[in-house]
Design an enzyme around this catalytic site. Structure first.
Site, short mmCIF file in Angstrom:
data_model
loop_
_atom_site.label_atom_id
_atom_site.label_comp_id
_atom_site.label_asym_id
_atom_site.label_seq_id
_atom_site.Cartn_x
_atom_site.Cartn_y
_atom_site.Cartn_z
N ASP A 129 0.83 -1.20 0.00
CA ASP A 129 0.00 0.00 0.00
C ASP A 129 0.87 1.26 0.00
O ASP A 129 1.97 1.27 0.56
CB ASP A 129 -0.88 -0.03 1.25
CG ASP A 129 -1.85 1.12 1.33
OD1 ASP A 129 -2.75 1.20 0.48
OD2 ASP A 129 -1.69 1.94 2.25
N GLU B 77 1.90 0.12 -4.93
CA GLU B 77 0.86 1.08 -5.32
C GLU B 77 1.48 2.48 -5.39
O GLU B 77 1.81 3.07 -4.37
CB GLU B 77 -0.29 1.07 -4.31
CG GLU B 77 -1.38 2.08 -4.67
CD GLU B 77 -2.24 2.49 -3.48
OE1 GLU B 77 -3.42 2.84 -3.70
OE2 GLU B 77 -1.74 2.47 -2.34
#
Length: 614
Positions: free
Chosen positions: A328, A357
């Site tokens: 993330d 990400e």
């Protein structure tokens, strides 16, 4: 270590006259035979800093003991050498020369071939699940004593009750559809007052949230998935924890968090990592600022915390037998830490897969983070995969825009893929029509079914590793708003009171059933088609609402034609002679029809057709 085995061990040690530590030892156990022999133990116990640790076990030695500002922490650096064998040994904590506490530490044997585990590859297709919204397999764990944020299927950002058992119950469905990797949004404990369902505000990095299940249940899920040929991908966060994390009531040091005394929110200026003109103020505010007020920003420049986070990653890979990581907010932590984190993980597992990400529409920004990229500022990354947000954005634009306008429509897709020269390994990018943080793909394309089909074809036939969000196969939408709570809707059939069931087909509309079968056919075909998995991509500039590209290797060739026009179009095959010369027939994989390759090929209106060229 199972609960029963742990309690047995505790009993044996209690009978030796030792008192056991009451709170935390992290990691609670480790493995012999790791490439990196360093092991740091975090001990959290009242006034533990007043003690001195002692152990005697062949192949293991204490290299360093670190005391910090809080007297309730002790960090023990061990060396677990090559000679260390699996087994349990006591770590004694001495005060004034006497043992006052003991912890029975276990070193486990690694599974055969653990270091050589194979991660997901371009031959795989990933299925993304938000566990709270997928299926409620065990209603008994919807609410757990001691955990706030009770389940309620009405209201905003509430827990709905989906869990690990709900995923286990539908592994056959996932396999039968043709998915071979499973990315699940975070399952670790989120002991937060509200909006805990999404999992991104971690409150215990070593514990599965009891409302999802247990650590053992997660490991069992991994085993069950592996038996079905599905690789399990964990969702991790190195940037922040939740404000309800257990250590927030007793932080070890003054620099455990960034802006620890006076929180500041990040400016989200991700470009500062690459910008040669960036101010120090902007760079610090981006990397050190808190994502939101409920997510404290961790200071990975603190070497104790850095080692803690790296070890936690390796612990989960080894414990749950994982095949991949989705990281993330990849650019938000300290970038030098992320380089070391990715290096350490790949050192232990050279064939492992990780995807970062970086939500940018600029390929140059994303390319900066991929392994092998020669960056002008000298930054070296070891992250093998990144999400291809530019491609996702281009796909939606390609399907929505008017191709009669210069540089719009399908030309956007062509132009974006033409920028692959920026990436070190474009075939390792993860491509997707949508994910859990953006509007559903069917919503983004204004619920046009023909465009949806074209999008499915493109994602499954372009270069890269495809990923699909649960419910895409049954046209899930978010028509009322783009709130995350609505985007992450309940999977039809995941709750007993649903009238429609994606898993059985009952109650679905004709169009939903058609969509599901359409995607299933493509997924299963892709599994049998190496040229689409790993073959070269050759494309032709989009023109007049037509975009043609090929995936090909030495033994197989696939031709894909996207036609955005409102009427059928005839392709002049001479334009594609460099790839079609010597071939006589083409088989339409959607219809099964085979036709001779003459001077032209007809493509139906508003469609994407796949031909296997023979």
């Amino acid at each position: 270590m199972t609960i029963r085995r742990f309690l047995t061990t505790v009993f044996l040690f209690l009978n030796t006259g030792y008192a056991l530590i009451a709170q935390r030892v992290e990691p609670a156990f480790w493995w012999v035979g790791m490439k990196d022999t360093r092991l740091q133990l975090l001990i959290h116990e009242k006034n533990i800093a007043e003690t001195q640790p002692k152990l005697a076990y062949a192949g293991v030695r204490v290299a360093k003991v670190t005391k910090v500002k809080s007297p309730n922490y002790l960090f023990i650096d061990l060396v677990v050498g090559p000679a260390a064998k699996p087994g349990t040994f006591p770590i004694q904590f001495l005060k004034n020369g006497k043992s006052v506490m003991t912890y029975p530490y276990e070193l486990k044997a690694r599974s055969t071939g653990s270091a050589q585990r194979q991660g997901y590859t371009p031959a795989d297709v990933m299925y993304l699940i938000t566990p709270d919204r997928f299926a409620n397999g065990n209603p008994a764990n919807d609410n757990v004593p001691g955990l706030p944020d009770p389940a309620s299927r009405t209201g905003r950002d509430t827990r709905h009750g989906g869990d690990i058992q709900g995923i286990v119950d539908h592994l056959d469905y996932i396999k039968d559809m043709g998915f071979t990797a499973l990315w699940i949004n975070p399952l670790i404990e989120n002991k937060m007052q509200q909006a805990s369902y999404h999992g991104y505000a971690s409150t215990d990095f070593y514990k599965i949230d009891p409302r999802f299940g247990t650590n053992e249940a997660y490991r069992d899920l991994s085993k069950a998935a592996t038996k079905k040929g599905i690789k399990l991908v964990i969702d991790m966060i190195m940037n922040h924890c939740g404000s309800g994390h257990w250590w927030m009531a007793d932080l070890p040091t003054d620099d455990w968090l960034n802006y620890q005394n006076k929180p500041e929110i990040t400016n989200h200026s991700r470009e500062t990592n690459q910008d040669p003109h960036a101010s120090d103020y902007d760079k610090k505010r981006f990397a050190d600022g808190w994502f939101v007020s409920a997510m404290p920003d961790m200071n990975q420049r603190n070497p104790l915390l850095a080692q803690y986070l790296i070890q936690n990653t390796i612990w989960w890979i080894e414990y749950a037998d994982l095949h991949g990581i989705r990281m993330d907010t990849y650019p938000y932590p300290d970038k030098n830490f992320m380089a070391e984190w990715s290096r350490r993980v790949m050192q232990e597992y050279p064939n492992f897969s990780m995807v970062g990400e970086e939500w940018s529409m600029n390929p140059a920004i994303i390319a900066f983070w991929q392994k092998g990229k020669q960056n002008r500022n000298g930054y070296v990354s070891y992250m093998p995969n990144m999400f291809d947000f530019p491609q996702q954005n281009a796909l939606v634009s390609a399907l929505n825009e008017d191709d009669k306008i210069y540089n719009q429509g399908l030309m956007k897709l062509y132009q974006t893929l033409a920028l692959d020269f920026l990436y070190e390994t474009p075939t390792n990018l993860v491509v997707f029509p949508d994910n859990h943080d953006m509007s559903r793909f069917y919503t983004q394309i204004n619920e046009k079914f023909d465009r949806w089909k074209m999008g499915m074809v493109q994602v499954l036939t372009t270069r890269g590793i495809p990923q699909f969000f649960y419910g895409t196969e049954v046209l899930m939408t978010n028509p009322k708003s783009d709130r995350h709570d609505e985007i992450r809707g309940e999977m039809p059939g995941g709750w007993a009171d649903h009238t429609a069931n994606a898993f059985t087909g009952k109650g679905l509309t004709d169009q939903q059933r058609e969509a599901q079968q359409f995607l299933k056919q493509l997924l299963q075909w892709r599994q049998r088609t190496p040229a689409v998995q790993t073959g070269k991509l050759t494309h032709f500039a989009a023109s007049n609402g037509i975009y043609v590209y090929f995936r090909h290797n030495a033994s197989q060739k696939v031709m894909v034609v996207m036609n955005k026009n409102a009427e059928a179009r005839s392709l002049e095959l001479a334009n594609y002679a460099e790839l079609l010369n010597g071939h006589q027939t083409a088989r339409n994989i959607q219809t099964g029809q085979t036709q001779m390759l003459g001077q032209s090929l007809t493509v139906p209106a508003m469609s994407a057709v796949i031909w296997e060229v023979k």
